[in-house]
Design a protein around this motif. Sequence first.
Motif, PDB file in Angstrom:
ATOM      1  N   ALA A 179       0.885  -1.586  -0.392  1.00  0.00           N
ATOM      2  CA  ALA A 179      -0.063   0.432   0.281  1.00  0.00           C
ATOM      3  C   ALA A 179       1.458   1.240   0.312  1.00  0.00           C
ATOM      4  CB  ALA A 179      -0.857  -0.041   1.028  1.00  0.00           C
ATOM      5  N   VAL A 180       1.936   1.056   0.816  1.00  0.00           N
ATOM      6  CA  VAL A 180       2.876   2.725   1.117  1.00  0.00           C
ATOM      7  C   VAL A 180       3.644   2.750  -0.213  1.00  0.00           C
ATOM      8  CG1 VAL A 180       4.276   3.559   2.021  1.00  0.00           C
ATOM      9  CG2 VAL A 180       3.145   2.439   3.024  1.00  0.00           C
ATOM     10  N   ALA A 181       4.103   2.138  -1.472  1.00  0.00           N
ATOM     11  CA  ALA A 181       4.540   1.573  -2.079  1.00  0.00           C
ATOM     12  C   ALA A 181       3.242   2.206  -3.310  1.00  0.00           C
ATOM     13  CB  ALA A 181       5.129   0.479  -2.872  1.00  0.00           C
ATOM     14  N   GLY A 182       2.319   1.829  -3.429  1.00  0.00           N
ATOM     15  CA  GLY A 182       1.645   2.408  -4.526  1.00  0.00           C
ATOM     16  C   GLY A 182       0.758   3.490  -3.996  1.00  0.00           C
ATOM     17  N   LEU A 183       1.106   3.894  -2.334  1.00  0.00           N
ATOM     18  CA  LEU A 183       0.904   5.518  -2.174  1.00  0.00           C
ATOM     19  C   LEU A 183       1.684   6.247  -3.082  1.00  0.00           C
ATOM     20  CD1 LEU A 183      -0.998   7.535  -0.571  1.00  0.00           C
ATOM     21  CD2 LEU A 183       0.868   7.153   1.027  1.00  0.00           C
ATOM     22  N   TRP A 184       2.847   5.961  -2.537  1.00  0.00           N
ATOM     23  CA  TRP A 184       4.027   7.122  -4.113  1.00  0.00           C
ATOM     24  C   TRP A 184       3.812   7.066  -5.403  1.00  0.00           C
ATOM     25  CZ3 TRP A 184       5.839  10.675  -1.015  1.00  0.00           C
ATOM     26  CH2 TRP A 184       5.690  11.164   0.319  1.00  0.00           C
ATOM     27  N   GLY A 185       3.511   6.075  -5.592  1.00  0.00           N
ATOM     28  CA  GLY A 185       3.240   5.846  -6.886  1.00  0.00           C
ATOM     29  C   GLY A 185       1.892   6.593  -7.340  1.00  0.00           C
ATOM     30  N   SER A 186       0.816   6.942  -6.531  1.00  0.00           N
ATOM     31  CA  SER A 186      -0.055   7.151  -7.237  1.00  0.00           C
ATOM     32  C   SER A 186       0.031   9.105  -7.095  1.00  0.00           C
ATOM     33  CB  SER A 186      -1.153   6.936  -6.346  1.00  0.00           C
ATOM     34  OG  SER A 186      -2.316   7.798  -7.027  1.00  0.00           O
ATOM     35  N   ILE A 187       0.941   9.103  -5.991  1.00  0.00           N
ATOM     36  CA  ILE A 187       1.056  10.543  -5.633  1.00  0.00           C
ATOM     37  C   ILE A 187       1.794  11.304  -6.916  1.00  0.00           C
ATOM     38  CG2 ILE A 187       2.625  11.951  -3.946  1.00  0.00           C
ATOM     39  CD1 ILE A 187       1.131  10.237  -1.924  1.00  0.00           C
ATOM     40  N   ILE A 188       3.098  10.448  -6.838  1.00  0.00           N
ATOM     41  CA  ILE A 188       4.355  10.626  -7.991  1.00  0.00           C
ATOM     42  C   ILE A 188       3.290  11.051  -9.622  1.00  0.00           C
ATOM     43  CG2 ILE A 188       6.356  10.175  -9.398  1.00  0.00           C
ATOM     44  CD1 ILE A 188       6.625   9.247  -6.290  1.00  0.00           C
ATOM     45  N   GLU A 189       2.759  10.226  -9.772  1.00  0.00           N
ATOM     46  CA  GLU A 189       1.634   9.251 -11.277  1.00  0.00           C
ATOM     47  C   GLU A 189       0.824  11.146 -11.399  1.00  0.00           C
ATOM     48  OE1 GLU A 189       1.519   6.007 -13.859  1.00  0.00           O
ATOM     49  OE2 GLU A 189       0.446   5.602 -11.512  1.00  0.00           O
TER      50      GLU A 189
END
Length: 460
Positions: A179-189
């Motif tokens: 989830a944390v990995a996905g959180l950063w990916g979604s924020i950056i995108e």
Amino acid sequence: MGVSWEESVTYSINAIYLLFSAYLVFVMQIGFAMICAGSVRAKNAMNIMLTNVVDAVVGSISFYLFGFAFAYGTSNPFIGTHLFALSHIPNATYDYAFFLYQWAFAIAVTGITSGSIAERTQFSAYLVFSFFLSGFVYPVVAHWLWSSSGWLSPNSTHLFLGSGAIDFAGSGVVHLVGAVAGLWGSIIEGPRTGRFDSLGRPMPLRGHSATLVVLGTFLLWFGWFGFNPGSFDKILVAYPGTSDQGNWTSVGRTAVTTILAGSTAGIVTLFGRRLLVGHWDAMDACNGLLGGFVAITSGCSVVEPWAAIICGFVSAWVLIGLNIVALKLNYDDPLEAAQLHGGCGTWGLLFTGLFAKEEFVIQVYNCGEIGVSRPYGVLLGGGWGLFGAQVIEILTIFGWVSVTMGPIFYALQKLEILRIPVNEEVTGLDISCHGGYAYAQENYHLRLYGDYMPIQHALS
């Protein structure tokens, strides 16, 4: 000296149980794929299905070459060993059955992350982050909590805060990491094109198939019986001084707590969302159910069934609340993965620190040894040792994944290989990247918001 017949039978039964559990956890990949496919628009269905396949195949190679050694190496309590995993199995401690079971967990992590960045990510980016996440980031966390030499492990000879953190099947190790990995990916995108209007108001981008989502949910439910009860890697372990207790009884209790937490969360989410939006939605029930499973995964083996109901009830409101906050912040996660796996996973770790029962903790982590005392749930009078370790696990996982996966996604974005161009996103990744739709479509093309229109008009 040879192995006795009794020892051979015990080993065989334990191996069969662990292998069967690994197969159940692998079935969850089908569940992930179905939920992902149903939750996105039809014009991106082929893309998301392919990314699920890539997560599994890339993660397999990465975990075999590097990940298993980082997770279960013994050179130090922080990062295991840097040697290739193939030089470590089989050995006196771990065999191929154990490796297979841990592999099934490793590839599940990347599936969580993929859901957060669906519908706007370049295919090549999946290859990069899947390899890094399953080969290094996740295995290091697994080493901390699940290796006997890990610094947070409840099986360590030097227990952190006299307790170690209890994360039996991975509310933190698996779900919070993904989830944390996905959180950063979604924020950056950034959010998908059209998800929010010019005033920041959310616009509906509904998935195209509730049928696939429900099918995926039931497949994940089925797989969770390997995920949670299967984490007893040895089924034939007797407890000293008793004739009727052993891991075989703990396995049954773990399955029951899993069912109760998920079911409670599912029904509470369904009714809660009904009060908020005014209608019944199968997607709400499915996501709530999964949120309950995620939450109970940490403490499933060490809590009473009645406590599991409390776990599910709270996890439903955690999910509902975080989804409201996400919309307020213009955060776009097509599968609610960060909210579901991250929010409910965090609650599950705290829940364990509140409700873990001393008797069950000793059963699971000390084989029921008589005369042993360990910290247990705060609300049951067990002191703050366990709860403190749970909080440290949450903070450490968030920090570790942030400083590793955050820069990876940022670098991919700067290199322009993370997010697809807007025109390709509007057209759909199936057409722009994969040569055609997942479904036979002759005269119609899906518009951005899911309505049908003649393909001549769509391409004009």
